[in-house]
Write a protein that holds these residues in place. Structure first.
Motif, PDB file in Angstrom:
ATOM      1  N   PRO A 141     -15.047   3.262  -1.279  1.00  0.00           N
ATOM      2  CA  PRO A 141     -14.027   3.790  -0.375  1.00  0.00           C
ATOM      3  C   PRO A 141     -12.631   3.629  -0.979  1.00  0.00           C
ATOM      4  N   PHE A 185      -9.812   3.671   0.861  1.00  0.00           N
ATOM      5  CA  PHE A 185      -9.029   2.856   1.792  1.00  0.00           C
ATOM      6  C   PHE A 185      -9.963   2.045   2.675  1.00  0.00           C
ATOM      7  N   GLU A 186      -9.414   1.016   3.295  1.00  0.00           N
ATOM      8  CA  GLU A 186     -10.161   0.226   4.273  1.00  0.00           C
ATOM      9  C   GLU A 186      -9.212  -0.208   5.386  1.00  0.00           C
ATOM     10  N   TRP A 187      -9.806  -0.571   6.510  1.00  0.00           N
ATOM     11  CA  TRP A 187      -9.016  -1.024   7.640  1.00  0.00           C
ATOM     12  C   TRP A 187      -8.742  -2.513   7.490  1.00  0.00           C
ATOM     13  N   ASP A 188      -7.476  -2.891   7.517  1.00  0.00           N
ATOM     14  CA  ASP A 188      -7.070  -4.294   7.458  1.00  0.00           C
ATOM     15  C   ASP A 188      -6.939  -4.792   8.887  1.00  0.00           C
ATOM     16  N   ASP A 189      -7.924  -5.582   9.328  1.00  0.00           N
ATOM     17  CA  ASP A 189      -7.960  -6.009  10.719  1.00  0.00           C
ATOM     18  C   ASP A 189      -6.783  -6.927  11.057  1.00  0.00           C
ATOM     19  N   VAL A 216      -4.207   0.667   7.724  1.00  0.00           N
ATOM     20  CA  VAL A 216      -5.023   1.108   6.595  1.00  0.00           C
ATOM     21  C   VAL A 216      -4.394   0.593   5.306  1.00  0.00           C
ATOM     22  N   SER A 265      -8.552  -0.094  -0.592  1.00  0.00           N
ATOM     23  CA  SER A 265      -9.782  -0.864  -0.635  1.00  0.00           C
ATOM     24  C   SER A 265      -9.887  -1.662  -1.914  1.00  0.00           C
ATOM     25  N   ASP A 323      -9.829  11.885   7.308  1.00  0.00           N
ATOM     26  CA  ASP A 323      -9.671  10.513   7.769  1.00  0.00           C
ATOM     27  C   ASP A 323      -9.644   9.606   6.539  1.00  0.00           C
ATOM     28  N   LEU A 341     -10.330   6.607   6.022  1.00  0.00           N
ATOM     29  CA  LEU A 341     -11.470   5.691   5.885  1.00  0.00           C
ATOM     30  C   LEU A 341     -12.736   6.412   5.434  1.00  0.00           C
ATOM     31  N   GLU A 342     -12.710   7.737   5.395  1.00  0.00           N
ATOM     32  CA  GLU A 342     -13.853   8.507   4.912  1.00  0.00           C
ATOM     33  C   GLU A 342     -13.667   8.978   3.469  1.00  0.00           C
TER      34      GLU A 342
END
Length: 611
Positions: free
Chosen positions: A434, A436-440, A445, A448, A466, A468-469
């Motif tokens: 990926p 990008f990734e989601w940084d909680d 975003v 990655s 998107d 993240l896709e």
């Protein structure tokens, strides 16, 4: 006759019987048989047995000499008696009857035995590394490292790669691990950094019009030690290619890596290396560093538990969690302690536990089985390719946590069920990471992995999909569960780079400030390019069959990032600090004072860091 040797200590055989020769080396072993004294003399090449007759001057000297003293011996080559031949030695059919002996250098009492593989504390081995490197296994490992690097160089040059060197004193990198900083005498208040990798320079080589670059590159990262990662410095086969796609990099790298492993090992190496998408790797193996020697593939079975009477899993699935099944081929019949041990292992990793089912004689047994009807049990057997005598474990959690637990359990099962094929090196490419990734934590975003990878789909993907896709043209090469390197097709267009950084929350000014040199170069015509940098240390570690990088590094740092032979890092004098316009903090001065009090012999005069 040469003052030190006419032959090295592995060169003499039956052909030399009757010749007068001279050999030099270290006293490896001594054996006193009463009427005769034997010394095994060792040099870089091997061992020659020396025999000393009693009541002679050489005999008296040989009696007194200690192990690891350095000798020169002159004598006549004689054939050993048939029952005394040693087939394990290249020189096992002969010995040298000593006429004269000269002690070139005596040895003190040894802190570790050179002539055995007896285990010693790592600190002792590193403090006396010059002795440790005389031991057969370590000597062979360091030679192997040299031979592997020479082989890699030949193979790279045969493919048209040209070796260049990149700067060691460079600018600090704002990304990645901590830099090692070097203060500048000529520019007070400014620092060089030792390169974490030649990443930007090798891309600049491509922008400068070179086509295929490589080097055996030293890299420096100020990070904590691990068995598979050295603190301080490491080496990598750094390479970059112009006008290439991902598959072109694979086609260039595979023959080099596979060829080296085949050259220096008898284990099987299959090519081409399989290409495994990141998502598939996480699903089937629970990791992006899969050990393909273990013939176990995990499977997602959350849909089978959805709506079932096993409320723990059914409820979790209803909340969006997943259930990963980890097959355990042939595990039925193992004692209850085996299953309890796997549950305890999962709990040690922070999981609440593991569910499991055993399939035997057409029946399903275990704490989960009684809650599932025959249709669901058959679906699990089919999806996990299970038969009679097999068991299956279940990890239920969020996607990421379940994957990680499943991966750990899979590896544990491979070892406990003896399913690891130790006769092979199993390579693969993990692809389609990926972008990008989601940084909680940041609730945003972020990148990655490598922010300079080319996104699949280019600018259009960044503008319309998107984040993240979006996948990146990024890849890892993995062997037996060990990541040798990450690589990527690089982002060679500044407009795409600006947009990618914008999605990750950075504006153009960040690129210009932090990566100004490379970003500027992209505006003057950059070719599509890509590369990778497999770790030399890890390659040698795998070939040597050890699991610790320090076993294949001549003078490594210890766990506290100290080089124990010469004593680095070390304090410096006030004069040196003044020339660099530096002053130590109170904390540093107190630490040095405490160290000096504990080891007064180690501190140079004037190294107090004062004004």
């Amino acid at each position: 006759m040469h003052p030190y040797r006419t032959h090295h200590c592995a060169a003499l055989g039956a052909h030399a019987v009757g010749e007068t020769v001279r050999v030099s080396g270290w006293v490896h072993r001594k054996r006193d048989h009463g009427q005769l004294l034997f010394i095994d003399l060792r040099d870089h090449f091997g061992i020659t047995q020396i025999v000393f007759q009693p009541e002679t001057a050489p005999f008296a000297t040989a009696e007194r000499v200690r192990l690891e003293s350095v000798l020169t011996v002159t004598g006549r080559v004689v054939a050993r008696a048939p029952d005394a031949v040693n087939p394990k030695l290249a020189t096992g059919a002969i010995e040298v009857a000593c006429d004269t002996i000269e002690v070139l250098a005596g040895a003190d009492t040894l802190p570790l035995e050179v002539n055995s593989e007896r285990d010693y504390p790592e600190e002792t081995r590193l403090a006396f590394r010059f002795l440790d490197l005389r031991r057969e296994r370590m000597h062979a490992n360091v030679l192997l490292r040299s031979q592997v690097i020479a082989s890699i160089r030949r193979r790279m040059e045969d493919q048209g790669f040209v070796e260049f060197q990149t700067p060691i004193l460079t600018a600090s990198s704002p990304e990645g691990a901590r830099d090692f900083l070097v203060p500048s005498r000529l520019h007070p208040g400014k620092f060089y950094a030792l390169p974490q990798a030649p990443q930007q320079y090798k891309q600049l080589f491509m922008m400068a019009g070179f086509d295929r670059y490589f080097q055996i590159a030293p890299c420096f990262r100020d990070e904590d030690a691990r068995a598979d990662r050295s603190p301080g410095e490491f080496y990598q086969l750094d390479l970059e290619m112009s006008f290439v796609e991902q598959e072109d990099v694979f086609q260039a790298v595979e023959p080099v890596i596979a060829g080296v492993f085949r050259e220096f090992s008898t284990k099987t190496v299959d090519t081409p290396f399989p290409r495994i998408p990141y998502r598939e790797a996480m699903l089937k193996y629970g990791t992006d560093k899969p050990d393909l020697r273990i013939d176990i593939e995990c499977a997602e079975v959350g849909d089978i538990f959805d709506g079932s009477d096993f409320k723990v899993f059914a409820g979790a699935v209803a909340k969006g969690q997943v259930v990963r099944a980890i097959p355990a081929p042939g595990a039925v019949g193992r004692p209850r302690s085996f299953f309890d041990g796997l549950i305890a292992f999962a709990q040690s990793l922070g999981a609440p536990g593991l569910g499991y089912i055993q399939f035997q004689a057409g029946e399903a047994k275990g704490p989960v089985a009684k809650f599932l009807d025959a249709g669901r049990l058959d679906a699990i057997k089919e999806r996990c390719r299970l038969g009679d005598g097999d068991a299956v474990f279940f990890a239920c959690d969020t996607d990421a946590k379940a994957a990680q637990l499943a991966g750990e359990v899979r590896t544990r099962l491979g070892a406990e069920l003896e399913l690891i094929d130790t006769s092979a090196f199993r390579f693969c490419w993990v692809v389609d990471f990926p972008m990008f990734e989601w940084d909680d934590e940041a609730k945003a975003v972020g990148f990655s992995h490598n922010p300079f990878s080319m996104p699949q789909g280019g600018l259009e993907a960044l503008e319309t999909r998107d984040p993240l896709e979006i996948r990146a043209w990024q890849y890892d090469i993995v062997c037996n569960g060990v990541e040798l390197s990450s690589g990527a097709i690089r982002n060679h267009r500044p407009d795409i780079m600006v947009k990618a950084f914008e999605i990750a929350g950075y504006d153009r000014s960040v690129l210009e400030e932090r990566f100004g040199g490379m970003f500027k170069a992209l505006h003057y015509g950059a070719p599509p390019h890509g590369g990778i940098a497999p770790g030399i240390d890890r390659i040698v570690m795998l070939i040597a069959g050890t699991d610790n990088l320090r076993e294949v590094t001549a003078f490594p740092l210890n766990q506290r990032a100290e080089e124990r032979v010469l004593g680095a890092p070390s304090p410096v004098s006030d004069k040196q600090l003044k020339e660099l316009n530096l002053q130590l903090s109170l904390t540093a001065r107190e630490a040095l004072a405490a160290e000096r009090a504990e080891h007064p012999e180690a501190a140079p005069a004037g190294a107090d860091g004062g004004d």
